[in-house]
Design a protein around this motif. Structure first.
Motif, PDB file in Angstrom:
ATOM      1  N   VAL A 295       0.864  -1.179   0.000  1.00  0.00           N
ATOM      2  CA  VAL A 295       0.000   0.000   0.000  1.00  0.00           C
ATOM      3  C   VAL A 295       0.901   1.230   0.000  1.00  0.00           C
ATOM      4  O   VAL A 295       1.812   1.348   0.828  1.00  0.00           O
ATOM      5  N   ALA A 296       0.673   2.154  -0.941  1.00  0.00           N
ATOM      6  CA  ALA A 296       1.528   3.325  -1.096  1.00  0.00           C
ATOM      7  C   ALA A 296       0.718   4.600  -0.935  1.00  0.00           C
ATOM      8  O   ALA A 296      -0.419   4.692  -1.406  1.00  0.00           O
ATOM      9  N   ASP A 297       1.324   5.596  -0.262  1.00  0.00           N
ATOM     10  CA  ASP A 297       0.685   6.917  -0.187  1.00  0.00           C
ATOM     11  C   ASP A 297       1.690   8.036  -0.509  1.00  0.00           C
ATOM     12  O   ASP A 297       1.552   9.151  -0.036  1.00  0.00           O
ATOM     13  N   THR A 298       2.690   7.728  -1.299  1.00  0.00           N
ATOM     14  CA  THR A 298       3.748   8.632  -1.738  1.00  0.00           C
ATOM     15  C   THR A 298       4.802   8.839  -0.659  1.00  0.00           C
ATOM     16  O   THR A 298       5.999   8.701  -0.917  1.00  0.00           O
ATOM     17  N   ALA A 299       4.396   9.181   0.561  1.00  0.00           N
ATOM     18  CA  ALA A 299       5.353   9.375   1.649  1.00  0.00           C
ATOM     19  C   ALA A 299       5.792   8.059   2.257  1.00  0.00           C
ATOM     20  O   ALA A 299       6.905   7.950   2.783  1.00  0.00           O
ATOM     21  N   LYS A 300       4.940   7.040   2.192  1.00  0.00           N
ATOM     22  CA  LYS A 300       5.205   5.773   2.862  1.00  0.00           C
ATOM     23  C   LYS A 300       4.786   4.595   1.974  1.00  0.00           C
ATOM     24  O   LYS A 300       3.923   4.717   1.109  1.00  0.00           O
ATOM     25  N   LEU A 301       5.422   3.463   2.248  1.00  0.00           N
ATOM     26  CA  LEU A 301       4.989   2.167   1.736  1.00  0.00           C
ATOM     27  C   LEU A 301       4.676   1.281   2.932  1.00  0.00           C
ATOM     28  O   LEU A 301       5.462   1.238   3.884  1.00  0.00           O
ATOM     29  N   THR A 302       3.571   0.582   2.887  1.00  0.00           N
ATOM     30  CA  THR A 302       3.283  -0.430   3.890  1.00  0.00           C
ATOM     31  C   THR A 302       3.242  -1.773   3.183  1.00  0.00           C
ATOM     32  O   THR A 302       2.415  -1.990   2.292  1.00  0.00           O
ATOM     33  N   THR A 303       4.169  -2.650   3.555  1.00  0.00           N
ATOM     34  CA  THR A 303       4.295  -3.942   2.881  1.00  0.00           C
ATOM     35  C   THR A 303       3.887  -5.075   3.816  1.00  0.00           C
ATOM     36  O   THR A 303       4.157  -5.027   5.021  1.00  0.00           O
ATOM     37  N   THR A 304       3.253  -6.086   3.240  1.00  0.00           N
ATOM     38  CA  THR A 304       2.908  -7.302   3.970  1.00  0.00           C
ATOM     39  C   THR A 304       3.761  -8.436   3.421  1.00  0.00           C
ATOM     40  O   THR A 304       3.743  -8.711   2.219  1.00  0.00           O
ATOM     41  N   ALA A 305       4.536  -9.059   4.305  1.00  0.00           N
ATOM     42  CA  ALA A 305       5.523 -10.054   3.869  1.00  0.00           C
ATOM     43  C   ALA A 305       4.868 -11.363   3.466  1.00  0.00           C
ATOM     44  O   ALA A 305       3.908 -11.828   4.093  1.00  0.00           O
ATOM     45  N   GLY A 306       5.408 -11.960   2.410  1.00  0.00           N
ATOM     46  CA  GLY A 306       4.968 -13.260   1.958  1.00  0.00           C
ATOM     47  C   GLY A 306       5.931 -14.351   2.388  1.00  0.00           C
ATOM     48  O   GLY A 306       6.948 -14.076   3.044  1.00  0.00           O
ATOM     49  N   PRO A 307       5.674 -15.589   2.026  1.00  0.00           N
ATOM     50  CA  PRO A 307       6.519 -16.705   2.447  1.00  0.00           C
ATOM     51  C   PRO A 307       7.868 -16.718   1.713  1.00  0.00           C
ATOM     52  O   PRO A 307       7.952 -16.368   0.535  1.00  0.00           O
ATOM     53  N   GLY A 308       8.914 -17.106   2.438  1.00  0.00           N
ATOM     54  CA  GLY A 308      10.219 -17.301   1.834  1.00  0.00           C
ATOM     55  C   GLY A 308      11.035 -16.046   1.607  1.00  0.00           C
ATOM     56  O   GLY A 308      12.107 -16.116   1.001  1.00  0.00           O
ATOM     57  N   GLY A 309      10.578 -14.911   2.095  1.00  0.00           N
ATOM     58  CA  GLY A 309      11.306 -13.663   1.890  1.00  0.00           C
ATOM     59  C   GLY A 309      12.175 -13.288   3.077  1.00  0.00           C
ATOM     60  O   GLY A 309      12.420 -14.100   3.972  1.00  0.00           O
ATOM     61  N   CYS A 310      12.642 -12.052   3.083  1.00  0.00           N
ATOM     62  CA  CYS A 310      13.537 -11.572   4.143  1.00  0.00           C
ATOM     63  C   CYS A 310      12.803 -11.242   5.439  1.00  0.00           C
ATOM     64  O   CYS A 310      13.447 -11.027   6.472  1.00  0.00           O
ATOM     65  N   PHE A 311      11.479 -11.167   5.399  1.00  0.00           N
ATOM     66  CA  PHE A 311      10.712 -10.747   6.564  1.00  0.00           C
ATOM     67  C   PHE A 311       9.728 -11.846   6.963  1.00  0.00           C
ATOM     68  O   PHE A 311       9.271 -12.609   6.110  1.00  0.00           O
ATOM     69  N   PRO A 312       9.406 -11.960   8.258  1.00  0.00           N
ATOM     70  CA  PRO A 312       8.486 -13.009   8.703  1.00  0.00           C
ATOM     71  C   PRO A 312       7.157 -12.945   7.952  1.00  0.00           C
ATOM     72  O   PRO A 312       6.585 -11.869   7.780  1.00  0.00           O
ATOM     73  N   GLU A 313       6.703 -14.096   7.495  1.00  0.00           N
ATOM     74  CA  GLU A 313       5.467 -14.153   6.729  1.00  0.00           C
ATOM     75  C   GLU A 313       4.310 -13.531   7.511  1.00  0.00           C
ATOM     76  O   GLU A 313       4.100 -13.811   8.684  1.00  0.00           O
ATOM     77  N   GLY A 314       3.569 -12.644   6.850  1.00  0.00           N
ATOM     78  CA  GLY A 314       2.418 -11.985   7.458  1.00  0.00           C
ATOM     79  C   GLY A 314       2.752 -10.696   8.176  1.00  0.00           C
ATOM     80  O   GLY A 314       1.845  -9.930   8.532  1.00  0.00           O
ATOM     81  N   SER A 315       4.038 -10.428   8.419  1.00  0.00           N
ATOM     82  CA  SER A 315       4.416  -9.198   9.128  1.00  0.00           C
ATOM     83  C   SER A 315       4.282  -7.996   8.197  1.00  0.00           C
ATOM     84  O   SER A 315       4.375  -8.114   6.971  1.00  0.00           O
ATOM     85  N   THR A 316       4.052  -6.838   8.781  1.00  0.00           N
ATOM     86  CA  THR A 316       3.949  -5.601   8.002  1.00  0.00           C
ATOM     87  C   THR A 316       5.099  -4.666   8.361  1.00  0.00           C
ATOM     88  O   THR A 316       5.547  -4.633   9.503  1.00  0.00           O
ATOM     89  N   THR A 317       5.561  -3.927   7.373  1.00  0.00           N
ATOM     90  CA  THR A 317       6.628  -2.944   7.552  1.00  0.00           C
ATOM     91  C   THR A 317       6.187  -1.641   6.915  1.00  0.00           C
ATOM     92  O   THR A 317       5.663  -1.639   5.796  1.00  0.00           O
ATOM     93  N   THR A 318       6.389  -0.532   7.615  1.00  0.00           N
ATOM     94  CA  THR A 318       6.095   0.777   7.059  1.00  0.00           C
ATOM     95  C   THR A 318       7.409   1.484   6.750  1.00  0.00           C
ATOM     96  O   THR A 318       8.194   1.779   7.646  1.00  0.00           O
ATOM     97  N   TRP A 319       7.643   1.713   5.469  1.00  0.00           N
ATOM     98  CA  TRP A 319       8.844   2.378   4.973  1.00  0.00           C
ATOM     99  C   TRP A 319       8.541   3.832   4.684  1.00  0.00           C
ATOM    100  O   TRP A 319       7.466   4.148   4.175  1.00  0.00           O
ATOM    101  N   ILE A 320       9.482   4.734   4.985  1.00  0.00           N
ATOM    102  CA  ILE A 320       9.266   6.138   4.655  1.00  0.00           C
ATOM    103  C   ILE A 320      10.213   6.550   3.526  1.00  0.00           C
ATOM    104  O   ILE A 320      11.324   6.027   3.400  1.00  0.00           O
ATOM    105  N   SER A 321       9.779   7.474   2.698  1.00  0.00           N
ATOM    106  CA  SER A 321      10.559   7.910   1.535  1.00  0.00           C
ATOM    107  C   SER A 321      11.739   8.770   1.970  1.00  0.00           C
ATOM    108  O   SER A 321      11.599   9.684   2.780  1.00  0.00           O
ATOM    109  N   VAL A 322      12.924   8.462   1.423  1.00  0.00           N
ATOM    110  CA  VAL A 322      14.096   9.291   1.694  1.00  0.00           C
ATOM    111  C   VAL A 322      14.783   9.740   0.410  1.00  0.00           C
ATOM    112  O   VAL A 322      15.760  10.496   0.462  1.00  0.00           O
ATOM    113  N   ASN A 323      14.290   9.310  -0.744  1.00  0.00           N
ATOM    114  CA  ASN A 323      14.981   9.676  -1.988  1.00  0.00           C
ATOM    115  C   ASN A 323      14.063   9.287  -3.167  1.00  0.00           C
ATOM    116  O   ASN A 323      13.326   8.324  -3.088  1.00  0.00           O
TER     117      ASN A 323
END
Length: 323
Positions: A295-323
Motif C-alpha cells: 500500500v503506497a501513499d507517496t510518503a510511505k509504503l506499507t508492505t505485507t511479507a509473503g513466504p520465503g522472503g527476508c521478513f516473517p510471513e504476514g508481518s507488516t513494515t512501514t517504509w518512509i521515503s528518503v529519496n
C-alpha cells in the motif's frame, strides 16, 4: 516531446560527443533518463512531480560526466572536466561516527555515503544507490575533522569540514574548493543520518508529502529509496529500461548498501500486486523482498511479507521515503 525532454536529449548528445562510447551505450543512457521522466508520479502531487523532473535532468548531467555539485544551493554545476581517474593505495578514513548513509536536510533527495575506507559520494535517486559505487571519491588528506576529497573526473580537491555528529546530525562546510565552478568557502549544509539512527534522535521525516493511500499495482509506485525507521533497513528500488518491466532492488541495514549490500537482485509484480523475486546473475544475499501486498501513499509504503522472503510471513513494515 516536452521542453525538458528535448533539452535533456540535446545536453546528453552535446556532452557525449566528447566521450568514447558506442551508439548502443548512448541509446541505453538515453532510455534510462527517459524512463525517469516517463515514470514520474502522476496525480495532484505537484511537489513530487517537480522533484522527479529535476532528478531526471540531474541524472542526464551526471551520466555524461559533468561536474557534480556538493549540494544544491542555486548555483550552476561545474563545467565538465577532463576525464582522469588517479588511484591511491593509502586509506585515510573518515571518523567512524560518520560512516554510513546520510541525507541533506534542505533537499533530502540527495543521499551521501561515507565508507569505512575513506571514500564518499552523493546521489539523488535509487539508481544512484544501486550503481553509484563507481563515483566514490577518495579522501587524500585529513587534519582532524577536515578532509581533502579528490573529485573525479578533474583531479581537483574539495576541502570539507565535517564535525562528529550530534544526535545523528552534522554540518558539512566547504573550507576550500579548487574545482572549476566550485563552491565558496563557508558554504555549508546540515545532514542527518538515514540508517542506524539512535532512539534518542528526532524521528526521520519522509521526503515526500502524504498522498492518497492505495494498493500498488505497478512497481512504479514503489520506485525510490525507503527506510524502515524501526530497524534502519534501507530498500532501494529502481526501474531501468533494460529490465523489461522488472525492478532492481537493494536491501541493507548497516549503512553500507552502496558498497556492500545485504541483499540485491531483481523483483517483479504480479497482476494482483504481489512482489516476487526474479532469478538473476547479480543476485546477492540469501533472501529477497517478498510481499503479498503493498500500500503506497507517496510518503510511505506499507508492505505485507509473503513466504520465503527476508521478513516473517504476514508481518507488516512501514517504509518512509528518503529519496
Amino acid at each position: 516531446m516536452t521542453t525538458i525532454e528535448d533539452r535533456t536529449r540535446l545536453a546528453l548528445h552535446g556532452q557525449a560527443d566528447a566521450l568514447v562510447v558506442t551508439d548502443g551505450e548512448l541509446n541505453r543512457m538515453e532510455e534510462d533518463i527517459m524512463t525517469l521522466l516517463d515514470t514520474r508520479p502522476g496525480g495532484a502531487d505537484q511537489a513530487r512531480r517537480r522533484r522527479w523532473t529535476w532528478v531526471a535532468a540531474a541524472a542526464a548531467v551526471a551520466v555524461v560526466g559533468a561536474g557534480a555539485a556538493l549540494w544544491t544551493n542555486g548555483r550552476e554545476s561545474a563545467a565538465p572536466l577532463p576525464a582522469s581517474s588517479p588511484t591511491t593505495s593509502a586509506t585515510i578514513p573518515f571518523d567512524p561516527a560518520l560512516v554510513g548513509l546520510w541525507r541533506y536536510e534542505l533537499d533530502g533527495q540527495w543521499l551521501w555515503t561515507f565508507t569505512d575506507d575513506g571514500r564518499v559520494t552523493w546521489f539523488d535517486s535509487a539508481q544512484g544507490m544501486l550503481h553509484g559505487s563507481g563515483e566514490l571519491r577518495p579522501v587524500i588528506a585529513r587534519n582532524g575533522d577536515t578532509y581533502d576529497v579528490l573529485q573525479q573526473p578533474g583531479n581537483c580537491v574539495v576541502r570539507i569540514l565535517v564535525p562528529p555528529p550530534a544526535r545523528d546530525s552534522t554540518v558539512i562546510r566547504v573550507v576550500h574548493d579548487e574545482c572549476p565552478g566550485g563552491y565558496d568557502a563557508g558554504s555549508e549544509g546540515v545532514f542527518e543520518r538515514v540508517s542506524g539512527r539512535a532512539a534518542s534522535s528526532p524521528a526521520l521525516e519522509p521526503l515526500y508529502p502524504v498522498g492518497v493511500a492505495e494498493p500498488a499495482t505497478a512497481l512504479t509506485r514503489m520506485a525510490g529509496t525507503w527506510v524502515d525507521p524501526a530497524t534502519g533497513t534501507v530498500l532501494a528500488l529502481a526501474l531501468p529500461s533494460w529490465a523489461g518491466g522488472d525492478a532492481e532492488y537493494l536491501l541493507d541495514d548497516d549503512g553500507d548498501g552502496l558498497v556492500s549490500p545485504d541483499q540485491r537482485g531483481r523483483v517483479t509484480m504480479t497482476p494482483s500486486g504481489a512482489v516476487q523475486p526474479v532469478p538473476a546473475p547479480s543476485t546477492v544475499g540469501t533472501c529477497a523482498p517478498v510481499f503479498t501486498k503493498v500500500v503506497a501513499d507517496t510518503a510511505k509504503l506499507t508492505t505485507t511479507a509473503g513466504p520465503g522472503g527476508c521478513f516473517p510471513e504476514g508481518s507488516t513494515t512501514t517504509w518512509i521515503s528518503v529519496n
